[in-house]
Design a protein around this motif. Structure first.
Motif, PDB file in Angstrom:
ATOM      1  N   VAL A   1      36.095  48.519  75.751  1.00 31.58           N
ATOM      2  CA  VAL A   1      36.643  50.082  76.033  1.00 31.58           C
ATOM      3  C   VAL A   1      35.842  50.023  77.792  1.00 31.58           C
ATOM      4  O   VAL A   1      35.088  49.428  78.062  1.00 31.58           O
ATOM      5  CB  VAL A   1      35.748  51.060  75.311  1.00 31.58           C
TER       6      VAL A   1
ATOM      7  N   HIS B   1      35.245  53.240  80.669  1.00 30.56           N
ATOM      8  CA  HIS B   1      35.522  54.384  80.493  1.00 30.56           C
ATOM      9  C   HIS B   1      34.959  55.427  81.643  1.00 30.56           C
ATOM     10  O   HIS B   1      33.723  54.904  82.572  1.00 30.56           O
ATOM     11  CB  HIS B   1      34.067  54.928  79.357  1.00 30.56           C
TER      12      HIS B   1
ATOM     13  N   LEU C   1      41.682  50.507  76.937  1.00 28.28           N
ATOM     14  CA  LEU C   1      41.435  50.088  75.550  1.00 28.28           C
ATOM     15  C   LEU C   1      41.484  48.509  75.801  1.00 28.28           C
ATOM     16  O   LEU C   1      43.237  48.831  75.804  1.00 28.28           O
ATOM     17  CB  LEU C   1      41.237  50.908  74.485  1.00 28.28           C
TER      18      LEU C   1
ATOM     19  N   SER D   1      43.781  52.540  66.474  1.00 25.35           N
ATOM     20  CA  SER D   1      42.577  53.022  66.946  1.00 25.35           C
ATOM     21  C   SER D   1      42.154  53.986  66.718  1.00 25.35           C
ATOM     22  O   SER D   1      42.600  55.513  66.359  1.00 25.35           O
ATOM     23  CB  SER D   1      42.707  53.164  68.588  1.00 25.35           C
TER      24      SER D   1
ATOM     25  N   VAL E   1      39.285  57.247  68.334  1.00 27.34           N
ATOM     26  CA  VAL E   1      38.723  57.395  69.516  1.00 27.34           C
ATOM     27  C   VAL E   1      37.752  58.502  69.174  1.00 27.34           C
ATOM     28  O   VAL E   1      38.240  59.696  68.344  1.00 27.34           O
ATOM     29  CB  VAL E   1      39.141  57.990  70.732  1.00 27.34           C
TER      30      VAL E   1
ATOM     31  N   VAL F   1      32.400  57.872  74.532  1.00 23.01           N
ATOM     32  CA  VAL F   1      33.287  57.414  73.641  1.00 23.01           C
ATOM     33  C   VAL F   1      33.089  56.651  73.240  1.00 23.01           C
ATOM     34  O   VAL F   1      32.130  55.714  73.571  1.00 23.01           O
ATOM     35  CB  VAL F   1      35.139  58.088  74.310  1.00 23.01           C
TER      36      VAL F   1
ATOM     37  N   ALA G   1      35.016  54.027  70.530  1.00 27.58           N
ATOM     38  CA  ALA G   1      36.283  53.412  69.397  1.00 27.58           C
ATOM     39  C   ALA G   1      35.981  52.425  68.911  1.00 27.58           C
ATOM     40  O   ALA G   1      35.437  51.469  68.997  1.00 27.58           O
ATOM     41  CB  ALA G   1      36.708  52.993  71.039  1.00 27.58           C
TER      42      ALA G   1
ATOM     43  N   VAL H   1      34.204  51.997  64.789  1.00 22.35           N
ATOM     44  CA  VAL H   1      34.232  52.443  66.169  1.00 22.35           C
ATOM     45  C   VAL H   1      32.616  51.869  66.708  1.00 22.35           C
ATOM     46  O   VAL H   1      31.861  51.320  66.368  1.00 22.35           O
ATOM     47  CB  VAL H   1      33.954  53.485  66.266  1.00 22.35           C
TER      48      VAL H   1
END
Length: 205
Positions: free
Chosen positions: A66, A68, A75, A91, A93, A156, A158, A198
């Motif tokens: 991941v 960001h 991703l 997925s 998130v 986030v 994920a 996640v």
């Protein structure tokens, strides 16, 4: 007055660092290495039982990452042997304020990329700029989601899963191979009531 060597070196180092980073968008990132050989397979029948299929390479996730940045969330899913054909990537998130589900379906006659706000009664979002690329040479799938589509979150979390097989076939012998990126063994992923696991928080960088 002559500057000391230490002061000069410090100034040069600082200048080079500033030059190297000027205009570069930094991003927070996190990577997880998934176990190899932990693919499960299930037939398409209603009473199917998932069984381990360690020989399958085409659905076997090896790494999930991941990234960001200030503009987007990326991703990346790496597999042992990514091939063309019917497949689905899902997925989950999670952000401080919300949760989203992403699904990418690819078959010979269908391409679908949906992003759903799970808190808004499964409302599918209109998200300009989201995209997915499949690179069979590098065995890699890359998904990009603009941060604005996720409410511009500060962090986030994920997770992802990948399935390959003929999901649309009426043949009772048709089967689906699947793997979950953040669990060793994917039998639990066959249960639709079990949400994808996640990873750690990845803060915007």
């Amino acid at each position: 007055m002559r500057r000391s060597l230490t002061t000069t070196v410090a100034m040069v180092t600082t200048t080079l660092t500033l030059l190297a980073t000027a205009g570069t968008a930094h991003a927070g990132s996190w990577t997880h290495r998934d176990a190899r050989g932990d693919v499960f397979r299930s037939s398409m029948s209603d009473d199917a039982v998932a069984t381990a299929d360690p020989a399958d390479r085409t659905a076997d996730i090896t790494r999930f990452s991941v990234r960001h940045s200030t503009r987007k969330v990326t991703l990346t899913l790496s597999l042992r042997d990514l091939r063309s054909g019917d497949s689905m990537l899902v997925s989950r998130v999670v952000t401080p304020q919300n949760e989203y589900e992403l699904a990418i379906l690819r078959s010979s006659d269908l391409r679908m990329f949906s992003l759903v706000d799970t808190a808004a009664e499964s409302e599918e979002l209109t998200c300009r700029g989201k995209r997915a690329s499949y690179d069979t040479r590098r065995d890699r799938i890359r998904i990009t989601i603009p941060r604005t589509c996720l409410g511009s979150p500060t962090w986030v979390r994920a997770g992802a899963g990948y399935a390959r097989g003929n999901a649309f076939s009426s043949d009772e012998n048709a089967s689906l191979a699947f793997d979950e990126a953040l669990r060793r063994g994917s039998k639990r992923a066959a249960n639709s009531e079990a949400p994808l696991k996640v990873g750690k928080k990845v803060r915007v960088g």
